[in-house]
Motif scaffolding. Structure first.
Motif, PDB file in Angstrom:
ATOM      1  N   TYR A  50       0.821  -1.215   0.000  1.00 32.95           N
ATOM      2  CA  TYR A  50       0.000   0.000   0.000  1.00 32.95           C
ATOM      3  C   TYR A  50       0.854   1.263   0.000  1.00 32.95           C
ATOM      4  CZ  TYR A  50      -4.304  -2.639   0.514  1.00 32.95           C
ATOM      5  OH  TYR A  50      -5.366  -3.487   0.277  1.00 32.95           O
ATOM      6  N   LYS A  51       2.010   1.200   0.636  1.00 34.62           N
ATOM      7  CA  LYS A  51       2.932   2.335   0.554  1.00 34.62           C
ATOM      8  C   LYS A  51       3.432   2.506  -0.878  1.00 34.62           C
ATOM      9  CE  LYS A  51       4.864   2.651   5.237  1.00 34.62           C
ATOM     10  NZ  LYS A  51       6.130   2.649   5.992  1.00 34.62           N
ATOM     11  N   CYS A  52       3.610   1.384  -1.550  1.00 27.73           N
ATOM     12  CA  CYS A  52       4.037   1.420  -2.945  1.00 27.73           C
ATOM     13  C   CYS A  52       2.973   2.117  -3.798  1.00 27.73           C
ATOM     14  CB  CYS A  52       4.285   0.006  -3.459  1.00 27.73           C
ATOM     15  SG  CYS A  52       4.905  -0.090  -5.148  1.00 27.73           S
ATOM     16  N   LEU A  53       1.717   1.781  -3.562  1.00 27.96           N
ATOM     17  CA  LEU A  53       0.631   2.427  -4.301  1.00 27.96           C
ATOM     18  C   LEU A  53       0.598   3.929  -4.032  1.00 27.96           C
ATOM     19  CD1 LEU A  53      -2.369  -0.074  -3.899  1.00 27.96           C
ATOM     20  CD2 LEU A  53      -0.833   0.200  -5.850  1.00 27.96           C
ATOM     21  N   SER A  54       0.886   4.314  -2.782  1.00 29.78           N
ATOM     22  CA  SER A  54       0.901   5.741  -2.438  1.00 29.78           C
ATOM     23  C   SER A  54       1.937   6.499  -3.263  1.00 29.78           C
ATOM     24  CB  SER A  54       1.201   5.925  -0.948  1.00 29.78           C
ATOM     25  OG  SER A  54       0.177   5.375  -0.154  1.00 29.78           O
ATOM     26  N   SER A  55       3.030   5.817  -3.584  1.00 28.98           N
ATOM     27  CA  SER A  55       4.100   6.459  -4.343  1.00 28.98           C
ATOM     28  C   SER A  55       3.688   6.779  -5.774  1.00 28.98           C
ATOM     29  CB  SER A  55       5.343   5.558  -4.359  1.00 28.98           C
ATOM     30  OG  SER A  55       5.792   5.289  -3.053  1.00 28.98           O
ATOM     31  N   LEU A  56       2.642   6.121  -6.256  1.00 32.00           N
ATOM     32  CA  LEU A  56       2.181   6.347  -7.626  1.00 32.00           C
ATOM     33  C   LEU A  56       1.389   7.641  -7.773  1.00 32.00           C
ATOM     34  CD1 LEU A  56       0.867   2.799  -8.624  1.00 32.00           C
ATOM     35  CD2 LEU A  56       2.908   3.907  -9.516  1.00 32.00           C
ATOM     36  N   LEU A  57       0.821   8.116  -6.675  1.00 30.81           N
ATOM     37  CA  LEU A  57      -0.124   9.219  -6.771  1.00 30.81           C
ATOM     38  C   LEU A  57       0.584  10.560  -6.998  1.00 30.81           C
ATOM     39  CD1 LEU A  57      -2.564   8.154  -3.934  1.00 30.81           C
ATOM     40  CD2 LEU A  57      -2.760   7.753  -6.394  1.00 30.81           C
ATOM     41  N   PRO A  58       0.099  11.320  -7.960  1.00 33.54           N
ATOM     42  CA  PRO A  58       0.754  12.598  -8.315  1.00 33.54           C
ATOM     43  C   PRO A  58       0.348  13.733  -7.387  1.00 33.54           C
ATOM     44  CG  PRO A  58      -1.120  12.235  -9.741  1.00 33.54           C
ATOM     45  CD  PRO A  58      -1.029  11.018  -8.853  1.00 33.54           C
ATOM     46  N   THR A  59       0.599  13.576  -6.117  1.00 33.51           N
ATOM     47  CA  THR A  59       0.247  14.594  -5.142  1.00 33.51           C
ATOM     48  C   THR A  59       1.111  14.430  -3.902  1.00 33.51           C
ATOM     49  OG1 THR A  59      -1.605  15.576  -3.929  1.00 33.51           O
ATOM     50  CG2 THR A  59      -1.513  13.179  -4.028  1.00 33.51           C
ATOM     51  N   LYS A  60       1.149  15.446  -3.058  1.00 28.65           N
ATOM     52  CA  LYS A  60       1.928  15.358  -1.833  1.00 28.65           C
ATOM     53  C   LYS A  60       1.248  14.433  -0.843  1.00 28.65           C
ATOM     54  CE  LYS A  60       4.141  19.911  -2.062  1.00 28.65           C
ATOM     55  NZ  LYS A  60       4.343  21.222  -1.368  1.00 28.65           N
ATOM     56  N   ILE A  61       2.062  13.656  -0.135  1.00 26.31           N
ATOM     57  CA  ILE A  61       1.524  12.736   0.844  1.00 26.31           C
ATOM     58  C   ILE A  61       2.495  12.652   2.019  1.00 26.31           C
ATOM     59  CG2 ILE A  61       2.594  10.677  -0.206  1.00 26.31           C
ATOM     60  CD1 ILE A  61      -0.046   9.194   0.497  1.00 26.31           C
ATOM     61  N   ASP A  62       1.978  12.516   3.201  1.00 26.75           N
ATOM     62  CA  ASP A  62       2.815  12.467   4.401  1.00 26.75           C
ATOM     63  C   ASP A  62       3.827  11.329   4.299  1.00 26.75           C
ATOM     64  OD1 ASP A  62       3.430  11.522   7.314  1.00 26.75           O
ATOM     65  OD2 ASP A  62       2.557  13.521   7.555  1.00 26.75           O
ATOM     66  N   LYS A  63       5.041  11.549   4.785  1.00 29.27           N
ATOM     67  CA  LYS A  63       6.104  10.543   4.685  1.00 29.27           C
ATOM     68  C   LYS A  63       5.762   9.246   5.395  1.00 29.27           C
ATOM     69  CE  LYS A  63       8.796  12.325   8.629  1.00 29.27           C
ATOM     70  NZ  LYS A  63      10.113  12.854   9.051  1.00 29.27           N
ATOM     71  N   LYS A  64       4.837   9.314   6.347  1.00 31.88           N
ATOM     72  CA  LYS A  64       4.388   8.103   7.045  1.00 31.88           C
ATOM     73  C   LYS A  64       3.792   7.103   6.071  1.00 31.88           C
ATOM     74  CE  LYS A  64       0.949   6.624  10.472  1.00 31.88           C
ATOM     75  NZ  LYS A  64      -0.128   7.091  11.385  1.00 31.88           N
ATOM     76  N   TYR A  65       3.217   7.591   4.987  1.00 35.73           N
ATOM     77  CA  TYR A  65       2.529   6.727   4.032  1.00 35.73           C
ATOM     78  C   TYR A  65       3.366   6.433   2.792  1.00 35.73           C
ATOM     79  CZ  TYR A  65      -1.235   8.391   7.008  1.00 35.73           C
ATOM     80  OH  TYR A  65      -2.013   8.703   8.101  1.00 35.73           O
ATOM     81  N   LYS A  66       4.602   6.937   2.768  1.00 35.86           N
ATOM     82  CA  LYS A  66       5.482   6.687   1.634  1.00 35.86           C
ATOM     83  C   LYS A  66       6.334   5.447   1.855  1.00 35.86           C
ATOM     84  CE  LYS A  66       6.089  11.452  -0.047  1.00 35.86           C
ATOM     85  NZ  LYS A  66       7.105  12.506  -0.317  1.00 35.86           N
ATOM     86  N   LEU A  67       6.778   4.883   0.765  1.00 29.29           N
ATOM     87  CA  LEU A  67       7.672   3.735   0.818  1.00 29.29           C
ATOM     88  C   LEU A  67       9.093   4.199   1.111  1.00 29.29           C
ATOM     89  CD1 LEU A  67       7.460   0.638   0.307  1.00 29.29           C
ATOM     90  CD2 LEU A  67       8.280   1.088  -2.008  1.00 29.29           C
ATOM     91  N   HIS A  68       9.784   3.485   2.013  1.00 28.37           N
ATOM     92  CA  HIS A  68      11.161   3.793   2.369  1.00 28.37           C
ATOM     93  C   HIS A  68      12.041   2.565   2.141  1.00 28.37           C
ATOM     94  CE1 HIS A  68       9.893   7.582   4.244  1.00 28.37           C
ATOM     95  NE2 HIS A  68       8.869   6.890   4.746  1.00 28.37           N
TER      96      HIS A  68
END
Length: 359
Positions: free
Chosen positions: A289-307
């Motif tokens: 799901y973090k991977c999917l968040s990385s696809l979205l063309p908008t700003k998102i909190d780092k908590k939800y990003k893939l690391h």
């Protein structure tokens, strides 16, 4: 005359266990299918003196019909499904809680099976049946008529849960609240200690708090629930199914992914560092799901990003995909938009392909 179900024999005495079921139906704003769900719960082969129906909603519609049908209706300002369920539990009389989403359907013998499972064995804490996806507008009676109940149920004892965890995953053990029934005391123990955490992805929470209990799990590979695929359904309402505006899809998808990721973080707390549950389900899903968040063309909190640290939890076969998602974290919005648009278009096909399939 009430019929008791014999549970087990003792050398001197016989013990009988009777249970009462509370069917809880939460609804929020979207109400067009509610009566379909309620009527499916009313029209059961199980005698009505063995169960109650509680509808908890944030709109006044249908109160007279529900009251005349012997259904308990609660109007509330609570927003999340979990909060509504907590309110319903406060007045519920059942030892067993069976959930039904407002847009899903119980097959006529669903509650009879729930009653049989829990009355026959007081060691069972969690029961899940399979579902069948159907399209909004399909002939429900025709679908039900063609469903056969022929497969043998799977019993997993408390001490076997870790060893048979993969088997549970193969049988979609936590998918969809309308397939789940569990003992109320499992719910109450969790809610008493975590009243503000029982809000979203409650099907997942119900499954994992049951795993962490001392009760057995029963999985029924037979279809007893119909799952409606429509643009107003929560899961598909947050996909591109029925949504013609890409920006609206992005907005909904962000909210959906943040909710799911927060829920998965909660599951990591619930399972208390259980390596099996974390490795084979929770961490891989969290990474996905973090991977999917990385696809979205908008700003998102780092908590939800893939690391990079998330890669240690990834399925090795999917490592290239996750590396690609990591790269997208640093890509310009125009590039993300291209890949997000592909995901947007593919989701409609995924939803359509589910019609008529079981899970």
């Amino acid at each position: 005359m009430k019929k008791t179900i014999k549970v087990f024999k003792h050398p001197i005495t016989e013990v009988f266990v009777m249970v009462f079921i509370s069917v809880v139906i939460p609804a929020h704003i979207k109400k067009e299918y509610l009566l379909d769900a309620v009527n499916s719960a009313l029209n059961q082969t199980l005698s009505r003196d063995k169960y109650e129906i509680i509808v908890i909603k944030n709109f006044p519609d249908y109160d007279e019909y529900l009251s005349n049908s012997g259904v308990i209706a609660i109007n509330t300002n609570k927003k999340t499904g979990g909060e509504k369920i907590i309110e319903a539990l406060k007045i519920s009389r059942g030892e067993i809680i069976s959930f039904l989403d407002y847009d899903d359907i119980f097959l006529p013998h669903k509650l009879e099976m729930v009653y049989k499972i829990f009355s026959n064995d007081d060691k069972v804490g969690y029961y899940r049946n399979r579902l069948l996806y159907f399209r909004d507008g399909d002939n429900i009676h025709s679908i039900i008529k063609n469903i056969k109940y022929t497969k043998k149920i799977i019993r997993i004892k408390n001490e076997e849960k870790e060893a048979k965890f993969k088997l549970m995953m193969e049988n979609s053990a936590y998918i969809n609240n309308s397939t789940i029934s569990l003992r109320k005391d499992i719910l109450l123990r969790f809610i008493e200690n975590n009243p503000h955490k029982y809000r979203n992805i409650i099907d997942n929470i119900n499954f994992y708090i049951s795993l962490m209990s001392n009760y057995d799990v029963v999985l029924d590979p037979n279809v007893l629930t119909l799952y409606r695929v429509s643009k107003n359904n929560f899961t598909f309402g947050n996909s591109s199914y029925g949504i013609n505006d890409f920006q609206e899809w992005v907005r909904r998808k962000i909210n959906y992914l943040e909710m799911v990721i927060d829920g998965l973080y909660l599951l990591t707390d619930i399972v208390k560092n259980n390596y099996i549950y974390l490795k084979y389900d929770i961490y891989p899903r969290l990474t996905f799901y973090k991977c999917l968040s990385s696809l979205l063309p908008t700003k998102i909190d780092k908590k939800y990003k893939l690391h990079f640290r998330d890669l240690k939890y990834a399925n090795k076969k999917k490592t290239p995909l996750f590396l690609f998602c990591l790269t997208l974290n640093y890509a310009p919005a125009s590039i993300k938009r291209l890949f997000a648009m592909k995901a947007y278009k593919s989701e409609v096909k995924v939803a359509e392909n589910l019609i008529g399939h079981e899970q």
